[in-house]
Design a protein around this motif. Structure first.
Motif, PDB file in Angstrom:
ATOM      1  N   VAL A 139       0.876  -1.221  -0.079  1.00 15.19           N
ATOM      2  CA  VAL A 139       0.025   0.209   0.105  1.00 15.19           C
ATOM      3  C   VAL A 139       0.888   1.099   0.128  1.00 15.19           C
ATOM      4  O   VAL A 139       1.976   1.317   0.289  1.00 15.19           O
ATOM      5  CB  VAL A 139      -0.988   0.051   1.143  1.00 15.19           C
ATOM      6  CG1 VAL A 139      -1.983  -1.040   1.331  1.00 15.19           C
ATOM      7  CG2 VAL A 139      -0.199   0.024   2.531  1.00 15.19           C
ATOM      8  N   GLN A 140       0.232   2.415  -0.449  1.00 20.30           N
ATOM      9  CA  GLN A 140       0.975   3.584  -0.317  1.00 20.30           C
ATOM     10  C   GLN A 140       0.990   4.042   1.245  1.00 20.30           C
ATOM     11  O   GLN A 140      -0.186   3.976   1.942  1.00 20.30           O
ATOM     12  CB  GLN A 140       0.555   4.780  -1.036  1.00 20.30           C
ATOM     13  CG  GLN A 140       1.379   6.107  -0.985  1.00 20.30           C
ATOM     14  CD  GLN A 140       0.807   7.057  -1.976  1.00 20.30           C
ATOM     15  OE1 GLN A 140       0.406   6.774  -2.992  1.00 20.30           O
ATOM     16  NE2 GLN A 140       1.464   8.359  -1.580  1.00 20.30           N
ATOM     17  N   MET A 163       4.698   1.499   1.132  1.00 23.87           N
ATOM     18  CA  MET A 163       5.563   1.992   0.004  1.00 23.87           C
ATOM     19  C   MET A 163       5.422   3.695  -0.031  1.00 23.87           C
ATOM     20  O   MET A 163       4.336   4.037   0.486  1.00 23.87           O
ATOM     21  CB  MET A 163       5.346   1.695  -1.234  1.00 23.87           C
ATOM     22  CG  MET A 163       5.038   0.012  -1.421  1.00 23.87           C
ATOM     23  SD  MET A 163       6.549  -1.097  -0.489  1.00 23.87           S
ATOM     24  CE  MET A 163       7.786  -0.776  -1.931  1.00 23.87           C
ATOM     25  N   ASP A 164       6.613   4.214  -0.638  1.00 24.84           N
ATOM     26  CA  ASP A 164       6.375   5.758  -0.608  1.00 24.84           C
ATOM     27  C   ASP A 164       5.465   6.110  -1.379  1.00 24.84           C
ATOM     28  O   ASP A 164       4.621   7.311  -1.464  1.00 24.84           O
ATOM     29  CB  ASP A 164       7.598   6.392  -1.126  1.00 24.84           C
ATOM     30  CG  ASP A 164       8.770   6.443  -0.073  1.00 24.84           C
ATOM     31  OD1 ASP A 164       8.129   6.049   1.196  1.00 24.84           O
ATOM     32  OD2 ASP A 164       9.783   6.486  -0.236  1.00 24.84           O
ATOM     33  N   ASN A 165       5.046   5.372  -2.553  1.00 28.28           N
ATOM     34  CA  ASN A 165       3.990   5.992  -3.424  1.00 28.28           C
ATOM     35  C   ASN A 165       3.428   4.504  -4.181  1.00 28.28           C
ATOM     36  O   ASN A 165       3.895   3.441  -4.012  1.00 28.28           O
ATOM     37  CB  ASN A 165       4.399   6.865  -4.717  1.00 28.28           C
ATOM     38  CG  ASN A 165       5.722   6.421  -5.351  1.00 28.28           C
ATOM     39  OD1 ASN A 165       5.596   5.193  -5.756  1.00 28.28           O
ATOM     40  ND2 ASN A 165       6.566   7.064  -5.218  1.00 28.28           N
ATOM     41  N   ASN A 166       2.218   4.970  -4.893  1.00 33.83           N
ATOM     42  CA  ASN A 166       1.855   3.698  -5.535  1.00 33.83           C
ATOM     43  C   ASN A 166       2.503   2.810  -6.799  1.00 33.83           C
ATOM     44  O   ASN A 166       2.329   1.699  -6.963  1.00 33.83           O
ATOM     45  CB  ASN A 166       0.291   4.133  -6.037  1.00 33.83           C
ATOM     46  CG  ASN A 166      -0.886   4.028  -4.928  1.00 33.83           C
ATOM     47  OD1 ASN A 166      -0.948   2.838  -4.171  1.00 33.83           O
ATOM     48  ND2 ASN A 166      -1.416   4.955  -4.757  1.00 33.83           N
ATOM     49  N   THR A 167       3.165   3.832  -7.400  1.00 35.94           N
ATOM     50  CA  THR A 167       4.301   3.181  -8.464  1.00 35.94           C
ATOM     51  C   THR A 167       4.947   2.067  -7.790  1.00 35.94           C
ATOM     52  O   THR A 167       4.978   1.019  -8.631  1.00 35.94           O
ATOM     53  CB  THR A 167       4.955   4.292  -9.217  1.00 35.94           C
ATOM     54  OG1 THR A 167       4.073   5.539  -9.394  1.00 35.94           O
ATOM     55  CG2 THR A 167       5.982   4.042  -9.993  1.00 35.94           C
ATOM     56  N   LEU A 168       5.501   2.360  -6.668  1.00 31.23           N
ATOM     57  CA  LEU A 168       6.540   1.475  -5.809  1.00 31.23           C
ATOM     58  C   LEU A 168       5.636   0.096  -5.624  1.00 31.23           C
ATOM     59  O   LEU A 168       5.927  -1.077  -5.711  1.00 31.23           O
ATOM     60  CB  LEU A 168       7.240   1.871  -4.698  1.00 31.23           C
ATOM     61  CG  LEU A 168       8.097   3.036  -5.046  1.00 31.23           C
ATOM     62  CD1 LEU A 168       8.809   3.764  -3.839  1.00 31.23           C
ATOM     63  CD2 LEU A 168       9.430   2.310  -6.032  1.00 31.23           C
ATOM     64  N   ALA A 169       4.377   0.466  -5.084  1.00 30.25           N
ATOM     65  CA  ALA A 169       3.721  -0.858  -4.712  1.00 30.25           C
ATOM     66  C   ALA A 169       3.254  -1.605  -5.926  1.00 30.25           C
ATOM     67  O   ALA A 169       3.425  -2.662  -5.696  1.00 30.25           O
ATOM     68  CB  ALA A 169       2.287  -0.091  -3.972  1.00 30.25           C
ATOM     69  N   LEU A 170       2.869  -1.019  -7.039  1.00 29.67           N
ATOM     70  CA  LEU A 170       2.741  -1.828  -8.102  1.00 29.67           C
ATOM     71  C   LEU A 170       3.834  -2.458  -8.755  1.00 29.67           C
ATOM     72  O   LEU A 170       3.661  -3.668  -9.356  1.00 29.67           O
ATOM     73  CB  LEU A 170       2.065  -0.723  -9.386  1.00 29.67           C
ATOM     74  CG  LEU A 170       0.668  -0.090  -8.880  1.00 29.67           C
ATOM     75  CD1 LEU A 170       0.243   1.020  -9.853  1.00 29.67           C
ATOM     76  CD2 LEU A 170      -0.406  -1.244  -8.828  1.00 29.67           C
TER      77      LEU A 170
END
Length: 262
Positions: A139-140, A163-170
């Motif tokens: 999750v972000q 994660m720091d943002n959703n891009t990293l989560a994905l």
């Protein structure tokens, strides 16, 4: 991502300085902070900031007749700086209105209805939020997805990756580091649309994930609320909102339900 390389750190720094704005008449320029890593709501298209929130804000500030700019600060910086109300007087970044945040911030009236969804790979046994209890989930951090999954999995569960943002989560899901990502519906659907070959499945769970509403984030006691609220209402009522919504999401919004919120 910041830990992966100096190059990415430099790129993140450059993007954080990128701003977009609209010249309106009258008053002091209002500085909005955002986290432009949340397509299709707000994101960077090369060196240009774009997205539903960005287009929506442009229309609101046009109606309000105020000068403004939007700066890509990142999520945590946005939350901190808007609370302080010095460098940035407002934040727009798909910020859900929650009772917890209301203790530290004021909000504009709601302008967007959302809900969290679960994203998994095809063939996953996961069918609902309760199936995530013993799985690895990304999750972000400091989002409603984080709050929801902390309640389901446990606040200190090491299998819940913040994660720091959703891009990293994905990316973590793509690389097999987690079994699922929980994020807002707009983020999940946009990712599936843009990555048809990855064979992903979006799971709705209305029993565990209630609808939530986004508002423009403001410092406590901000005088901007009195100016933004009427402008937001006008943009929703005069048809501009529906035009933007169809542009970004391909369907009609439920403006009646939206205007019924307080």
């Amino acid at each position: 991502m910041k830990k992966f390389s100096v190059l990415i750190v430099a790129l993140t720094f450059v993007l954080a300085l990128t701003a977009c704005g609209a010249k309106q008449s009258g008053g002091t320029k209002v500085k909005f902070a955002t986290d432009a890593a949340y397509a299709p709501m707000e994101f960077m298209d090369k060196d240009k900031m774009t997205g539903f929130d960005i287009d929506f804000l442009a229309e609101v500030m046009k109606v309000a007749g105020m000068q403004y700019e939007v700066v890509n600060t990142g999520w945590d910086t946005m939350l901190t700086s808007v609370q302080q109300g010095k460098e940035y007087q407002a934040g727009i970044s798909s910020v859900s209105i929650t009772d917890e945040r209301k203790q530290s911030y004021d909000y504009s009236i709601p302008y967007f209805e959302s809900v969290n969804m679960i994203l998994v790979k095809e063939g996953s046994p996961i069918k609902s939020a309760t199936d995530l209890k013993d799985k690895k989930v990304a999750v972000q951090i400091s989002t409603t997805a984080d709050t929801l999954m902390s309640k389901i999995m446990g606040q200190d569960n090491k299998s819940l990756k913040r994660m720091d943002n959703n891009t990293l989560a994905l990316l973590e899901l793509d690389n097999g580091g987690v079994d699922a990502v929980v994020a807002d519906v707009a983020i999940v659907r946009e990712y599936i649309k843009n990555n048809p070959n990855k064979k992903l499945v979006a799971i709705a769970d209305p029993k565990n994930f209630d609808s939530e509403f986004y508002g423009i984030l403001l410092p406590k006691g901000s005088e901007l609320k009195a100016k933004l609220d009427p402008a937001i209402k006008t943009v929703i009522e005069n048809g501009t909102y529906a035009t933007l919504y169809k542009k970004w999401f391909g369907q009609e919004p439920d403006t009646k339900k939206l205007l019924g919120q307080k």
